[in-house]
Design a protein around this motif. Sequence first.
Motif, PDB file in Angstrom:
ATOM      1  N   MET A 123       0.809  -1.335   0.060  1.00  0.00           N
ATOM      2  CA  MET A 123       0.175   0.012   0.054  1.00  0.00           C
ATOM      3  C   MET A 123       0.731   1.122  -0.182  1.00  0.00           C
ATOM      4  O   MET A 123       0.559   2.310  -0.707  1.00  0.00           O
ATOM      5  CB  MET A 123      -0.929   0.195   1.143  1.00  0.00           C
ATOM      6  N   TYR A 124       2.081   1.163   0.788  1.00  0.00           N
ATOM      7  CA  TYR A 124       2.767   2.400   0.719  1.00  0.00           C
ATOM      8  C   TYR A 124       3.457   2.589  -0.586  1.00  0.00           C
ATOM      9  O   TYR A 124       3.421   3.835  -1.008  1.00  0.00           O
ATOM     10  CB  TYR A 124       4.042   2.260   1.816  1.00  0.00           C
ATOM     11  N   THR A 125       3.915   1.514  -1.276  1.00  0.00           N
ATOM     12  CA  THR A 125       4.493   1.767  -2.551  1.00  0.00           C
ATOM     13  C   THR A 125       3.437   2.443  -3.686  1.00  0.00           C
ATOM     14  O   THR A 125       3.432   3.033  -4.287  1.00  0.00           O
ATOM     15  CB  THR A 125       4.968   0.447  -2.916  1.00  0.00           C
ATOM     16  N   LYS A 126       2.081   1.729  -3.422  1.00  0.00           N
ATOM     17  CA  LYS A 126       1.053   2.469  -4.328  1.00  0.00           C
ATOM     18  C   LYS A 126       0.730   3.826  -4.059  1.00  0.00           C
ATOM     19  O   LYS A 126       0.714   4.630  -4.986  1.00  0.00           O
ATOM     20  CB  LYS A 126      -0.243   1.492  -4.249  1.00  0.00           C
ATOM     21  N   LEU A 127       0.809   4.245  -2.601  1.00  0.00           N
ATOM     22  CA  LEU A 127       0.449   5.559  -2.504  1.00  0.00           C
ATOM     23  C   LEU A 127       1.474   6.507  -2.930  1.00  0.00           C
ATOM     24  O   LEU A 127       1.184   7.318  -3.419  1.00  0.00           O
ATOM     25  CB  LEU A 127       0.350   5.684  -0.902  1.00  0.00           C
ATOM     26  N   VAL A 128       2.936   6.271  -2.767  1.00  0.00           N
ATOM     27  CA  VAL A 128       3.956   6.774  -3.208  1.00  0.00           C
ATOM     28  C   VAL A 128       3.988   7.197  -4.705  1.00  0.00           C
ATOM     29  O   VAL A 128       4.069   8.267  -5.335  1.00  0.00           O
ATOM     30  CB  VAL A 128       5.209   6.514  -2.614  1.00  0.00           C
ATOM     31  N   SER A 129       3.761   5.963  -5.370  1.00  0.00           N
ATOM     32  CA  SER A 129       3.757   5.832  -6.885  1.00  0.00           C
ATOM     33  C   SER A 129       2.559   6.531  -7.436  1.00  0.00           C
ATOM     34  O   SER A 129       2.868   7.032  -8.746  1.00  0.00           O
ATOM     35  CB  SER A 129       4.125   4.441  -7.474  1.00  0.00           C
ATOM     36  N   THR A 130       1.473   6.902  -6.637  1.00  0.00           N
ATOM     37  CA  THR A 130       0.301   7.465  -7.575  1.00  0.00           C
ATOM     38  C   THR A 130       0.232   8.643  -6.774  1.00  0.00           C
ATOM     39  O   THR A 130      -1.058   9.316  -7.115  1.00  0.00           O
ATOM     40  CB  THR A 130      -1.026   6.547  -7.428  1.00  0.00           C
ATOM     41  N   GLN A 131       1.098   9.415  -6.008  1.00  0.00           N
ATOM     42  CA  GLN A 131       0.809  10.548  -5.402  1.00  0.00           C
ATOM     43  C   GLN A 131       0.141  11.700  -6.286  1.00  0.00           C
ATOM     44  O   GLN A 131      -0.767  12.527  -5.664  1.00  0.00           O
ATOM     45  CB  GLN A 131       1.850  11.091  -4.525  1.00  0.00           C
ATOM     46  N   ARG A 132       0.737  11.922  -7.429  1.00  0.00           N
ATOM     47  CA  ARG A 132       0.124  12.804  -8.482  1.00  0.00           C
ATOM     48  C   ARG A 132      -1.232  12.750  -8.583  1.00  0.00           C
ATOM     49  O   ARG A 132      -1.919  13.774  -8.969  1.00  0.00           O
ATOM     50  CB  ARG A 132       1.014  12.789  -9.717  1.00  0.00           C
ATOM     51  N   GLU A 133      -1.797  11.550  -8.688  1.00  0.00           N
ATOM     52  CA  GLU A 133      -3.332  11.348  -8.975  1.00  0.00           C
ATOM     53  C   GLU A 133      -3.932  12.079  -7.724  1.00  0.00           C
ATOM     54  O   GLU A 133      -5.109  12.250  -7.822  1.00  0.00           O
ATOM     55  CB  GLU A 133      -3.469   9.946  -8.698  1.00  0.00           C
TER      56      GLU A 133
END
Length: 119
Positions: A26-36
Amino acid sequence: MPGHRNGELAARTAEAAPRQGRFKEMYTKLVSTQREWGEPQDWKQSVFRGYAKRLGLDMATFDTALSDRETARRVEDDQRDGLGPGVQGTPTFFVEGTRISTPGSCEAFKALIDDRLSG
């Protein structure tokens, strides 16, 4: 951080995922999609729930953890711990309790740490 419409919700999302053993994902997903979700001012709970679904989380368990007072308390504690010493954004680094300017590279950061360790 205050001022980020979805920051607190993102933090609770990151806190809810470990209850099912999926913090790193989840952390990886949140960081990688932060622009969204990081700058928009509209509420992104459905986006975060979508991440949880894609990670295969049990949604009833996730929703319970997301709305749990203990989850919110952990986020509030972390926020208070950061704002107390003057953190105004991320990343912010402290070395031996002193806030430092963000190094320009990994090499510069390593050099700073090596210098502190040898001194």
